[in-house]
Design a protein around this motif. Structure first.
Motif, PDB file in Angstrom:
ATOM      1  N   THR A  82     135.897  -9.284  63.599  1.00  0.00           N
ATOM      2  CA  THR A  82     135.435 -10.640  63.330  1.00  0.00           C
ATOM      3  C   THR A  82     133.940 -10.554  63.067  1.00  0.00           C
ATOM      4  OG1 THR A  82     134.958 -11.115  65.648  1.00  0.00           O
ATOM      5  CG2 THR A  82     137.139 -11.719  64.864  1.00  0.00           C
ATOM      6  N   TYR A  83     133.459 -11.421  62.194  1.00  0.00           N
ATOM      7  CA  TYR A  83     132.021 -11.476  61.968  1.00  0.00           C
ATOM      8  C   TYR A  83     131.651 -12.882  61.550  1.00  0.00           C
ATOM      9  CZ  TYR A  83     133.303 -10.740  57.060  1.00  0.00           C
ATOM     10  OH  TYR A  83     133.865 -10.842  55.819  1.00  0.00           O
ATOM     11  N   PHE A  84     130.417 -13.262  61.893  1.00  0.00           N
ATOM     12  CA  PHE A  84     129.937 -14.566  61.461  1.00  0.00           C
ATOM     13  C   PHE A  84     128.432 -14.550  61.329  1.00  0.00           C
ATOM     14  CE2 PHE A  84     129.421 -15.255  66.041  1.00  0.00           C
ATOM     15  CZ  PHE A  84     128.237 -15.948  66.099  1.00  0.00           C
ATOM     16  N   HIS A  85     127.929 -15.503  60.566  1.00  0.00           N
ATOM     17  CA  HIS A  85     126.502 -15.801  60.455  1.00  0.00           C
ATOM     18  C   HIS A  85     126.331 -17.257  60.819  1.00  0.00           C
ATOM     19  CE1 HIS A  85     124.849 -12.545  57.504  1.00  0.00           C
ATOM     20  NE2 HIS A  85     124.947 -12.112  58.727  1.00  0.00           N
ATOM     21  N   ALA A  86     125.443 -17.527  61.757  1.00  0.00           N
ATOM     22  CA  ALA A  86     125.114 -18.902  62.142  1.00  0.00           C
ATOM     23  C   ALA A  86     123.667 -19.167  61.774  1.00  0.00           C
ATOM     24  CB  ALA A  86     125.314 -19.099  63.644  1.00  0.00           C
ATOM     25  N   TYR A  87     123.447 -20.241  61.028  1.00  0.00           N
ATOM     26  CA  TYR A  87     122.113 -20.653  60.616  1.00  0.00           C
ATOM     27  C   TYR A  87     121.764 -21.911  61.384  1.00  0.00           C
ATOM     28  CZ  TYR A  87     123.365 -17.763  56.573  1.00  0.00           C
ATOM     29  OH  TYR A  87     123.776 -16.746  55.751  1.00  0.00           O
ATOM     30  N   ASP A  88     120.703 -21.853  62.180  1.00  0.00           N
ATOM     31  CA  ASP A  88     120.255 -23.010  62.952  1.00  0.00           C
ATOM     32  C   ASP A  88     118.860 -23.400  62.499  1.00  0.00           C
ATOM     33  OD1 ASP A  88     122.386 -23.601  64.998  1.00  0.00           O
ATOM     34  OD2 ASP A  88     122.112 -21.454  65.317  1.00  0.00           O
ATOM     35  N   ILE A  89     118.708 -24.677  62.148  1.00  0.00           N
ATOM     36  CA  ILE A  89     117.455 -25.209  61.620  1.00  0.00           C
ATOM     37  C   ILE A  89     116.904 -26.213  62.614  1.00  0.00           C
ATOM     38  CG2 ILE A  89     116.439 -26.563  59.751  1.00  0.00           C
ATOM     39  CD1 ILE A  89     118.745 -25.482  57.955  1.00  0.00           C
ATOM     40  N   ALA A  90     115.655 -26.019  63.033  1.00  0.00           N
ATOM     41  CA  ALA A  90     115.029 -26.928  63.998  1.00  0.00           C
ATOM     42  C   ALA A  90     113.597 -27.223  63.578  1.00  0.00           C
ATOM     43  CB  ALA A  90     115.040 -26.304  65.390  1.00  0.00           C
ATOM     44  N   GLU A  91     113.246 -28.494  63.585  1.00  0.00           N
ATOM     45  CA  GLU A  91     111.870 -28.885  63.269  1.00  0.00           C
ATOM     46  C   GLU A  91     110.985 -28.538  64.460  1.00  0.00           C
ATOM     47  OE1 GLU A  91     109.856 -32.473  60.888  1.00  0.00           O
ATOM     48  OE2 GLU A  91     111.100 -33.088  62.572  1.00  0.00           O
ATOM     49  N   VAL A  92     109.927 -27.779  64.198  1.00  0.00           N
ATOM     50  CA  VAL A  92     108.984 -27.372  65.235  1.00  0.00           C
ATOM     51  C   VAL A  92     107.882 -28.416  65.372  1.00  0.00           C
ATOM     52  CG1 VAL A  92     107.339 -25.579  65.918  1.00  0.00           C
ATOM     53  CG2 VAL A  92     109.482 -24.941  64.803  1.00  0.00           C
ATOM     54  N   SER A  93     107.375 -28.872  64.247  1.00  0.00           N
ATOM     55  CA  SER A  93     106.400 -29.954  64.166  1.00  0.00           C
ATOM     56  C   SER A  93     106.528 -30.535  62.765  1.00  0.00           C
ATOM     57  CB  SER A  93     104.976 -29.447  64.435  1.00  0.00           C
ATOM     58  OG  SER A  93     104.599 -28.486  63.474  1.00  0.00           O
ATOM     59  N   GLU A  94     105.794 -31.582  62.489  1.00  0.00           N
ATOM     60  CA  GLU A  94     105.929 -32.216  61.184  1.00  0.00           C
ATOM     61  C   GLU A  94     105.630 -31.207  60.070  1.00  0.00           C
ATOM     62  OE1 GLU A  94     104.198 -35.918  58.601  1.00  0.00           O
ATOM     63  OE2 GLU A  94     104.046 -36.005  60.781  1.00  0.00           O
ATOM     64  N   GLY A  95     106.606 -31.000  59.199  1.00  0.00           N
ATOM     65  CA  GLY A  95     106.436 -30.085  58.085  1.00  0.00           C
ATOM     66  C   GLY A  95     106.597 -28.616  58.426  1.00  0.00           C
ATOM     67  N   VAL A  96     106.990 -28.314  59.647  1.00  0.00           N
ATOM     68  CA  VAL A  96     107.191 -26.916  60.055  1.00  0.00           C
ATOM     69  C   VAL A  96     108.576 -26.804  60.699  1.00  0.00           C
ATOM     70  CG1 VAL A  96     106.348 -24.998  61.475  1.00  0.00           C
ATOM     71  CG2 VAL A  96     104.720 -26.598  60.436  1.00  0.00           C
ATOM     72  N   ARG A  98     111.824 -24.058  62.057  1.00  0.00           N
ATOM     73  CA  ARG A  98     112.252 -22.706  62.438  1.00  0.00           C
ATOM     74  C   ARG A  98     113.707 -22.545  61.997  1.00  0.00           C
ATOM     75  NH1 ARG A  98     111.027 -22.471  67.518  1.00  0.00           N
ATOM     76  NH2 ARG A  98     109.094 -21.396  67.082  1.00  0.00           N
ATOM     77  N   LEU A  99     113.951 -21.467  61.256  1.00  0.00           N
ATOM     78  CA  LEU A  99     115.307 -21.110  60.856  1.00  0.00           C
ATOM     79  C   LEU A  99     115.708 -19.870  61.636  1.00  0.00           C
ATOM     80  CD1 LEU A  99     117.858 -21.250  59.084  1.00  0.00           C
ATOM     81  CD2 LEU A  99     116.569 -19.997  57.316  1.00  0.00           C
TER      82      LEU A  99
END
Length: 141
Positions: A82-96, A98-99
């Protein structure tokens, strides 16, 4: 085996999401990625089946989580791996933003491969993140 890498991007989560889900642009920006498309030719969505060709390997994966603009997970399983890729996107501050990209391999063959390829997997994750950052930060996206 599970590994994660993250990158800080000077763009909103929405711009990062657009870069992540623009499969045609991802192929153009990544020298190792030769093909990435949905099998039905439709837009990427929950349940989409994708064909991905990286270097000399071809994968058919299914999108199992799709929560714009914060998370997408795709992967596959068969009797030995089994294999997977998880992409999580979170706003760190306005306009910045983290992926974070987490790759995981399991099952008999996946565990064996993972034990011998930790450094390669980490490099592969970083190589996948850099073009998404580039596309997200490009003007006019």
């Amino acid at each position: 085996m599970k590994q994660s890498e993250n990158i800080t991007i000077n763009a909103s989560p929405e711009r990062v999401w657009r870069a992540l889900t623009d499969l045609e642009d991802r192929v153009k920006r990544n020298d190792r990625l030769h093909e990435m498309s949905t099998l039905d030719g439709e837009d990427l969505a929950l349940g989409s089946r994708m064909l991905i060709k990286v270097d000399r390997s071809r994968f058919k994966v299914t999108v199992t989580e799709f929560d714009p603009p914060t998370r997408m997970v795709s992967g596959a399983k068969n009797p030995v791996m089994t294999y997977f890729h998880a992409y999580d996107i979170a706003e760190v501050s306005e306009g910045v933003t983290r992926l974070t990209l987490t790759g995981s391999m399991g099952g008999v063959m996946g565990s064996l491969m993972g034990a011998f390829s930790k450094n390669r997997m980490r490099r592969d994750l970083r190589d996948e993140l850099a073009p998404i950052k580039e596309a997200s930060e490009a003007s006019g996206r």
